[in-house]
Write an enzyme that holds these catalytic residues in place. Structure first.
Site, PDB file in Angstrom:
ATOM      1  N   VAL A  15       0.832  -1.209   0.000  1.00  0.00           N
ATOM      2  CA  VAL A  15       0.000   0.000   0.000  1.00  0.00           C
ATOM      3  C   VAL A  15       0.867   1.259   0.000  1.00  0.00           C
ATOM      4  CG1 VAL A  15      -1.928   1.151   1.163  1.00  0.00           C
ATOM      5  CG2 VAL A  15      -1.668  -1.307   1.387  1.00  0.00           C
ATOM      6  N   PRO A  33       4.820   5.370  -3.741  1.00  0.00           N
ATOM      7  CA  PRO A  33       3.949   4.987  -4.851  1.00  0.00           C
ATOM      8  C   PRO A  33       3.849   3.458  -4.919  1.00  0.00           C
ATOM      9  CG  PRO A  33       6.088   5.755  -5.651  1.00  0.00           C
ATOM     10  CD  PRO A  33       6.135   5.855  -4.177  1.00  0.00           C
ATOM     11  N   HIS A  54      -1.695   3.476 -10.029  1.00  0.00           N
ATOM     12  CA  HIS A  54      -2.477   4.177  -9.010  1.00  0.00           C
ATOM     13  C   HIS A  54      -2.004   5.631  -8.934  1.00  0.00           C
ATOM     14  CE1 HIS A  54      -4.090   5.565  -5.255  1.00  0.00           C
ATOM     15  NE2 HIS A  54      -2.868   5.733  -4.761  1.00  0.00           N
TER      16      HIS A  54
END
Ligand SMILES: NC(=O)c1ccc[n+]([C@@H]2O[C@H](COP(=O)([O-])OP(=O)(O)OC[C@H]3O[C@@H](n4cnc5c(N)ncnc54)[C@H](O)[C@@H]3O)[C@@H](O)[C@H]2O)c1
Length: 320
Positions: free
Chosen positions: A118, A121, A175
């Site tokens: 998580v 980046p 993401h």
């Protein structure tokens, strides 16, 4: 099932909360380099066990990786948040070093675990964890665009005044800033988005504007509370659950690709079957030429960051 969460900060604690409230975990280990912080959170969580809806999960606060022996899933949320004046490369360098160091410790005691990365980046950090440990690619999963996709579903649902669970779509790629959303995959209550909007006299959804709103959503939260926690914690729980009960759910998580869509050795989010063996398969969607070109461009952008971080840190960027 034994689960480890590394990092007792906002996200780590949010993940623990989901696991204790909605999950069925026999042992939950919360590890932080700041032992007091991990202890404080765990002692507090222990007081939830007396309440009727709670499961009596064995809770372990620690700063010692031995406590993770035999863990089935380990979530890595440890790391720095981006600070003012820091570049993306600065953060990538710091958190990639931390991520790899943590993953190597975890590998010693839980070599069969599935790692969920998580720390941001997250795709770059997951890349270096995959290439600097012996974990198979399928067991190093970046939470990737699950949160971005949840934001997309929520934004569209808000537009059409329905439950976000009745909206389907994906945000794919990296993401954060380098992601895209194939419009052909967006549907509302099972109907193509344009058809739904036309028949309900709602203005059609513009994919580019939608993607901008998705990207903006994270910044808007960050601007107000200097972190994002609830959505990401729920997204991580969603991934854990898919693994825990072998759901074979298709989720837009990111793994180190091995030739899918013509892309190799780059961590990107694509529709992935997630089950007890981690990221079990990446689905091949009929992307348009433009979408394929976008994906390739994103891969190049992520690769540039990975190369720069590898140069600075000396971390291996290719999996042996
Ligand atoms: N992928 C996403 O969508 C997403 C969303 C939100 C946050 N994040 C990222 O998750 C990470 C954590 O965010 P947060 O808000 O929980 O941060 P936080 O600062 O609240 O917590 C981080 C925790 O990690 C611990 N830590 C740092 N280095 C460590 C190490 N080497 N070993 C063990 N523990 C260590 C710290 O002591 C702290 O308790 C950040 O990198 C953040 O950018 C990612």
């Amino acid at each position: 099932m034994k689960i480890g969460v590394i990092g007792a900060g906002s996200v780590g604690v949010g993940v623990c909360n989901y696991l204790l409230t909605l999950g069925s975990v026999s042992e939950l280990v919360l590890l932080d380099k700041d032992l007091q912080r991990a202890e404080g959170e765990v002692f507090d969580f222990r007081h939830t066990a007396a309440l009727t809806f709670s499961k009596n999960t064995h809770l372990v606060p620690t700063d010692d990786y031995l406590s993770l022996i035999g863990a089935d899933i380990v979530v890595i949320t440890a790391g720095a948040q981006i600070k003012q004046g820091q570049t993306r490369i600065d953060l990538a360098e710091i958190n990639s070093r931390i991520g790899v160091q943590i993953a190597k410790e975890v590998e010693r005691v839980a070599p069969n675990a599935t790692l969920i990365v998580v720390s941001n980046p997250c795709d770059v950090v997951a890349h270096f964890i995959a290439t600097n440990t012996n974990y198979p690619r399928s067991r190093v999963i970046s939470s990737g665009c699950v949160i971005d996709t949840a934001r997309l579903m929520s934004i569209v649902a808000n537009r059409v005044n329905l439950d976000p669970k009745n909206v389907f779509g994906y945000v794919l790629g990296e993401h954060g800033s380098h992601c895209f959303t194939p419009k052909s995959l967006i549907s509302i209550a099972g109907q193509p988005a344009d058809y739904y909007c036309d028949t309900h006299h709602i203005e059609r959804i513009c994919a580019d504007e939608l993607l901008d709103s998705v990207k903006q959503a994270g910044y808007e939260i960050f601007r107000r509370k200097q972190n994002t926690t609830h959505g990401i914690s729920a997204s991580v729980f969603r991934i854990i659950q898919a693994i825990m009960i072998d759901e074979r759910s298709v989720l837009p998580v990111a793994t180190l690709l091995r030739g899918e869509y013509g892309l190799k050795d780059v961590v990107l989010s694509l529709p992935t079957v997630v089950g007890k063996n981690g990221a079990e398969a990446i689905l091949q969607h009929p992307f348009s030429e433009e979408e394929t070109a976008t994906l390739q461009m994103i891969a190049q952008q992520v690769n540039t960051v990975v190369e720069q971080v590898a140069d600075i840190t000396g971390l291996a960027m290719n999996k042996v």
